[in-house]
Design a protein around this motif. Structure first.
Motif, short mmCIF file in Angstrom:
data_model
loop_
_atom_site.label_atom_id
_atom_site.label_comp_id
_atom_site.label_asym_id
_atom_site.label_seq_id
_atom_site.Cartn_x
_atom_site.Cartn_y
_atom_site.Cartn_z
N UNK A 1 0.43 -1.56 0.42
CA UNK A 1 0.11 -0.09 -0.07
C UNK A 1 0.44 1.14 0.02
N UNK A 2 0.56 2.09 -0.80
CA UNK A 2 1.10 3.22 -0.57
C UNK A 2 0.10 3.78 0.58
N UNK A 3 0.58 5.10 1.66
CA UNK A 3 -0.18 5.29 2.30
C UNK A 3 0.65 6.83 2.13
N UNK A 4 -0.41 8.50 2.75
CA UNK A 4 0.50 9.36 2.53
C UNK A 4 -0.44 10.39 3.44
N UNK A 5 0.57 10.70 4.87
CA UNK A 5 -0.22 11.13 5.90
C UNK A 5 0.75 13.08 5.96
N UNK A 6 -0.64 13.84 5.70
CA UNK A 6 -0.17 14.96 6.60
C UNK A 6 -0.32 15.01 8.15
N UNK A 7 0.12 15.82 8.54
CA UNK A 7 -0.41 16.26 10.15
C UNK A 7 0.34 18.11 10.46
N UNK A 8 0.03 18.73 10.71
CA UNK A 8 -0.16 19.91 11.37
C UNK A 8 -0.70 20.03 12.67
N UNK A 9 -0.24 20.82 13.59
CA UNK A 9 -0.30 20.97 14.21
C UNK A 9 0.12 21.96 15.41
N UNK A 10 -0.80 23.53 16.17
CA UNK A 10 -0.17 24.16 17.04
C UNK A 10 -0.25 23.64 18.75
N UNK A 11 0.29 23.69 19.44
CA UNK A 11 0.88 23.90 20.83
C UNK A 11 1.03 25.47 21.10
N UNK A 12 0.22 25.99 22.06
CA UNK A 12 0.26 27.56 22.58
C UNK A 12 0.14 27.38 23.58
#
Length: 144
Positions: free
Chosen positions: A1-12
């Motif tokens: 399988x080809x799995x693509x993952x994008x993550x974005x986060x912010x900790x304020x």
């Protein structure tokens, strides 16, 4: 399988959040492809000793399976020497109510000494088939 993952986060300072996107092409004979989208936020107001969390995610499988969505709402509140936590969750599967679930949990985490914390809790999960689960749990964490 080809799995693509994008993550974005912010900790304020007192708040934060995150977003996750995933795609699986399902080219492996043992799996089906899917796309997912999930996000969550938390807020810790200065006026009270609490943290409020909300998370939502969806999964859209390829083929005949129906889309699935999950919602989670939780709160942690400092009470006495520990933290009281409560949460609610629901799972909805489009096109059917046979596998939908809802549930809640409550726990209290406190330090027994400098090296050990204990968290007793209770949970229940109800589904539309009438097969409900409830239980009690005690977690003990050691640090050295």
């Amino acid at each position: 399988d080809d799995v693509s993952t994008f993550t974005l986060g912010y900790n304020g300072d007192g708040f934060g959040g995150g977003l996750i996107l995933t795609s699986n092409d399902g080219e492996n004979a043992a799996s089906t492809g899917y796309d997912t989208l999930g996000g969550g936020i938390y807020y810790s107001p200065e006026s009270i000793d609490a943290t409020i969390s909300v998370a939502y995610d969806t999964q859209d499988p390829d083929g005949a399976d129906e889309e699935r969505s999950d919602l989670f709402v939780g709160i942690d509140y400092e009470v006495g020497p520990g933290t009281l936590s409560g949460a609610y969750h629901s799972t909805d599967i489009d096109g059917t109510t046979a596998n939908d679930t809802t549930g809640f949990e409550i726990s209290y985490k406190y330090s027994l000494n400098d090296n050990m914390t204990i968290t007793p809790g209770f949970f229940t999960v109800e589904d539309t088939t009438g097969d409900d689960d409830s239980g009690v749990v005690v977690e003990t964490a050691f640090s050295f």
